[in-house]
Motif scaffolding. Sequence first.
Motif, short mmCIF file in Angstrom:
data_model
loop_
_atom_site.label_atom_id
_atom_site.label_comp_id
_atom_site.label_asym_id
_atom_site.label_seq_id
_atom_site.Cartn_x
_atom_site.Cartn_y
_atom_site.Cartn_z
N THR A 209 0.95 -1.20 -0.06
CA THR A 209 0.20 -0.21 0.00
C THR A 209 1.12 0.92 0.05
O THR A 209 0.20 2.47 -0.75
CB THR A 209 -1.34 -0.20 1.11
N ASP A 215 -4.34 -1.71 -3.80
CA ASP A 215 -5.55 -1.62 -3.07
C ASP A 215 -5.18 -2.24 -1.84
O ASP A 215 -4.84 -3.44 -2.10
CB ASP A 215 -6.63 -2.45 -3.93
N LYS A 216 -6.32 -1.13 -0.58
CA LYS A 216 -6.06 -1.94 0.86
C LYS A 216 -6.88 -3.50 1.18
O LYS A 216 -5.74 -4.18 1.42
CB LYS A 216 -6.49 -1.37 2.00
N ARG A 217 -7.15 -3.98 -0.29
CA ARG A 217 -8.11 -4.88 -0.40
C ARG A 217 -7.05 -5.68 -1.30
O ARG A 217 -7.35 -7.59 0.19
CB ARG A 217 -9.45 -5.31 -0.53
N THR A 220 -4.38 -6.68 1.55
CA THR A 220 -4.69 -7.65 2.12
C THR A 220 -4.94 -9.12 1.98
O THR A 220 -3.87 -10.42 2.84
CB THR A 220 -6.25 -7.27 2.62
N VAL A 241 -13.40 -9.24 3.67
CA VAL A 241 -13.24 -7.81 3.19
C VAL A 241 -13.69 -7.87 1.52
O VAL A 241 -13.85 -6.32 1.81
CB VAL A 241 -11.66 -7.26 3.16
N ALA A 338 -11.97 -3.69 7.23
CA ALA A 338 -12.62 -3.66 6.91
C ALA A 338 -13.84 -2.62 6.83
O ALA A 338 -14.77 -2.14 6.14
CB ALA A 338 -12.61 -4.53 5.56
N LYS A 341 -13.54 0.73 9.45
CA LYS A 341 -12.80 1.55 9.24
C LYS A 341 -12.42 1.66 8.22
O LYS A 341 -13.01 2.98 7.68
CB LYS A 341 -11.07 1.18 9.90
N TRP A 342 -12.51 0.92 6.55
CA TRP A 342 -12.78 1.33 4.85
C TRP A 342 -13.35 1.52 4.58
O TRP A 342 -13.78 2.14 3.80
CB TRP A 342 -11.65 0.30 4.78
N GLU A 343 -14.68 1.10 4.84
CA GLU A 343 -16.33 0.92 4.38
C GLU A 343 -17.18 1.36 5.57
O GLU A 343 -18.29 0.11 5.53
CB GLU A 343 -16.14 -0.04 3.42
N LYS A 344 -17.02 2.09 6.12
CA LYS A 344 -17.90 2.44 7.62
C LYS A 344 -18.99 2.87 6.87
O LYS A 344 -20.19 2.18 7.41
CB LYS A 344 -17.84 3.23 8.15
#
Length: 460
Positions: A209, A215-217, A220, A241, A338, A341-344
Amino acid sequence: MPNENEEIVQSAPPKSRWADLYLKEDWWAIWLGLFIVLAAYFAFASGSSFIKAISINPGALKWDNIGQVFAHLGANAPQYIMQYLFWLVFFSISTAIMGVKPSRFIPSFTLLYIFSIVIFAIGGWKYAQYFNLEPPLVALVLGLIIANVFPIPSWLDDGFRVEYYIKTGIVLLGATFPIILIISAGPVAITQATIISVITCLTIFFVGTKYFKLDKRFATILGMGGAICGVSAAMAGASAVGAKKEHLYSTVTLVVIAALIMIIVLPFVSKALGLPAGVAGAWIGTSEFADAAGFAAAVSYGHMVGNESAALHAFTLMKVIGRDIWIGIWSFIFALIACLKWEKEECGVAPSPMEIWWRFPKFVIGFFVASIIMTIITSGYSSAEFTKNVSPNLIAPISSLRTWTFIFCFASIGLTTRFKELKSVGWAATAAFSIGVLVNVFLGWFMSTQVFYGFWSALK
């Protein structure tokens, strides 16, 4: 073209159901493995020779004339036919219940069984060890050559069930693994596996990253695939995720390529370094991502140094006990990250702690149960009785049938790996994953040969 939703791996994994007990390979591997263990015990206790008879394989031959192989097969044809029918009936019924057409599975498995006999026969050649023609490597290499040179119909893949065979073998392995050894070795295996997995996963994630802008996913599942359990972990992570399917395919490609390379490299490097079988097994267990590939490498090295048991035991402790059991926990942690934090804004609901159980590799339960059963059964025998009677008449048949499942698996890996179908992977993902692999291999070597050398080298 798939629509946008179809390109995302479902973030809400299917919950465990009672139907999983007969619809999932994990559970069928447990049923078959425990059935063999119990059948072997009752045959042993009653004086029946059935299980011992069908555990035959030509690998023990030391032949230097091909006529000796045909003579062996001819003289023992009834035993091979019984064994073939035993595997065929169980695997056909179980895969049919899981949705595989018997009209596809039966011819495919029949070819696989014949191919496995050829592999065992090659391993029984008088000079096989001199040329490092170990059955796992032979199965893999011959399978790769056949699959990539000759046109094999894709429907034959229905019988080349890599995961099913290796999971059954792992359950059977538990029967030759005293529970006392697992309890005593567990802390070391889990400590080593945890340290390496955390460092490797975070390395791939942050390098991917921060420096390669992945991409974070994607980063991951690259991290989970490289740090925990290869394809299984990548799939679990992608589901947890909500990664894109193209990212999952890329990760699986990288895992398969790296696993194939290390099957060949790790045993020979271990041999060059003169590592004891247990130490090499632990190193392979922390470096190989896939169970099947790791077993192939560990068994090969065990054959090279004449101590398969120690290499296999160390590998299993590291891989199965130390790493595989973390799939569910890692999936849960990344699902939390995920969603929270990422897609709350999109998710809004935290994942259930039950996800740990949904993602837990169930066949590991069978491994422990088989170990407990056999430990209880054999605890009443003296050391002399065990060596003279129990080992050759109870343990050895189970070990031989376990070896068959491993060869089915190794051959299936080769026969289902078609290089032209491997999707192209971007250089950034390749670079991030490769850095993680190097870190993983080095840490595995350091922990196995420097930190815990005394423990692993003493393993029998």
